[in-house]
Design a protein around this motif. Structure first.
Motif, short mmCIF file in Angstrom:
data_model
loop_
_atom_site.label_atom_id
_atom_site.label_comp_id
_atom_site.label_asym_id
_atom_site.label_seq_id
_atom_site.Cartn_x
_atom_site.Cartn_y
_atom_site.Cartn_z
N ARG A 1 -77.92 39.89 -65.55
CA ARG A 1 -78.21 40.33 -64.18
C ARG A 1 -78.32 39.10 -63.28
O ARG A 1 -78.85 38.07 -63.69
CB ARG A 1 -79.55 41.07 -64.10
N ALA A 2 -77.84 39.20 -62.05
CA ALA A 2 -77.89 38.07 -61.11
C ALA A 2 -79.32 37.59 -60.90
O ALA A 2 -79.57 36.39 -60.75
CB ALA A 2 -77.26 38.47 -59.78
N GLU A 3 -80.28 38.52 -60.93
CA GLU A 3 -81.69 38.16 -60.71
C GLU A 3 -82.25 37.30 -61.83
O GLU A 3 -83.28 36.64 -61.65
CB GLU A 3 -82.56 39.42 -60.59
N ASP A 4 -81.61 37.29 -62.98
CA ASP A 4 -82.09 36.52 -64.12
C ASP A 4 -81.70 35.04 -64.07
O ASP A 4 -82.24 34.23 -64.81
CB ASP A 4 -81.58 37.12 -65.43
N TYR A 5 -80.76 34.69 -63.20
CA TYR A 5 -80.33 33.30 -63.10
C TYR A 5 -81.39 32.51 -62.33
O TYR A 5 -81.69 32.81 -61.17
CB TYR A 5 -78.97 33.19 -62.42
N LYS A 6 -81.95 31.53 -62.97
CA LYS A 6 -83.12 30.81 -62.45
C LYS A 6 -82.90 30.22 -61.05
O LYS A 6 -83.80 30.21 -60.22
CB LYS A 6 -83.49 29.69 -63.43
N TYR A 7 -81.71 29.72 -60.78
CA TYR A 7 -81.46 29.01 -59.52
C TYR A 7 -80.79 29.87 -58.45
O TYR A 7 -80.27 29.36 -57.48
CB TYR A 7 -80.62 27.76 -59.80
N SER A 8 -80.80 31.18 -58.64
CA SER A 8 -80.15 32.09 -57.69
C SER A 8 -81.17 32.69 -56.73
O SER A 8 -82.31 32.94 -57.08
CB SER A 8 -79.46 33.22 -58.47
N SER A 9 -80.71 32.94 -55.51
CA SER A 9 -81.56 33.64 -54.55
C SER A 9 -81.49 35.15 -54.74
O SER A 9 -82.14 35.90 -54.02
CB SER A 9 -81.15 33.28 -53.12
N ALA A 10 -80.72 35.61 -55.72
CA ALA A 10 -80.61 37.05 -55.98
C ALA A 10 -81.97 37.68 -56.26
O ALA A 10 -82.21 38.82 -55.88
CB ALA A 10 -79.66 37.31 -57.15
#
Length: 52
Positions: free
Chosen positions: A22-31
Protein backbone atom coordinates in the motif's frame (compact mmCIF):
# COMPACT_ATOMS: atom_id res chain seq x y z
CA UNK A 1 -2.78 15.67 -16.29
CA UNK A 2 -4.88 16.70 -13.31
CA UNK A 3 -3.43 17.32 -9.86
CA UNK A 4 -5.20 14.24 -8.50
CA UNK A 5 -3.68 12.03 -11.20
CA UNK A 6 -0.20 13.42 -10.52
CA UNK A 7 -0.49 12.80 -6.78
CA UNK A 8 -1.76 9.26 -7.34
CA UNK A 9 1.05 8.58 -9.81
CA UNK A 10 3.72 9.66 -7.30
CA UNK A 11 2.12 7.74 -4.44
CA UNK A 12 1.79 4.54 -6.49
CA UNK A 13 5.45 4.42 -7.61
CA UNK A 14 6.68 2.49 -4.51
CA UNK A 15 3.74 0.08 -4.89
CA UNK A 16 4.45 -0.61 -8.56
CA UNK A 17 8.16 -1.02 -7.78
CA UNK A 18 7.24 -3.72 -5.29
CA UNK A 19 8.61 -1.94 -2.21
CA UNK A 20 5.25 -1.96 -0.39
CA UNK A 21 1.73 -3.30 -0.84
CA UNK A 22 0.00 0.00 0.00
CA UNK A 23 1.27 3.52 -0.77
CA UNK A 24 0.65 4.49 2.87
CA UNK A 25 3.17 1.87 4.00
CA UNK A 26 6.12 3.54 2.25
CA UNK A 27 7.98 5.39 5.00
CA UNK A 28 9.01 8.41 2.91
CA UNK A 29 5.68 8.95 1.12
CA UNK A 30 3.13 11.64 1.82
CA UNK A 31 0.41 9.08 0.97
CA UNK A 32 -0.01 8.43 4.69
CA UNK A 33 -0.97 12.09 5.15
CA UNK A 34 -3.65 11.69 2.48
CA UNK A 35 -5.12 8.74 4.39
CA UNK A 36 -5.78 10.93 7.47
CA UNK A 37 -2.81 9.55 9.40
CA UNK A 38 0.38 11.29 10.54
CA UNK A 39 3.46 11.00 8.34
CA UNK A 40 7.10 11.75 9.16
CA UNK A 41 6.98 15.48 8.44
CA UNK A 42 5.00 18.25 10.08
CA UNK A 43 2.93 20.79 8.15
CA UNK A 44 2.25 18.68 5.06
CA UNK A 45 -0.31 20.37 2.83
CA UNK A 46 -2.87 17.83 1.65
CA UNK A 47 -4.67 18.85 -1.52
CA UNK A 48 -8.33 17.90 -1.46
CA UNK A 49 -10.68 18.16 -4.39
CA UNK A 50 -14.05 19.63 -3.42
CA UNK A 51 -17.25 19.68 -5.42
CA UNK A 52 -18.61 23.21 -5.38
Amino acid sequence: MSLTKKINYVHQNPVEAGFVFRAEDYKYSSAVDYSDEKGLLDDIVVFRMFDL
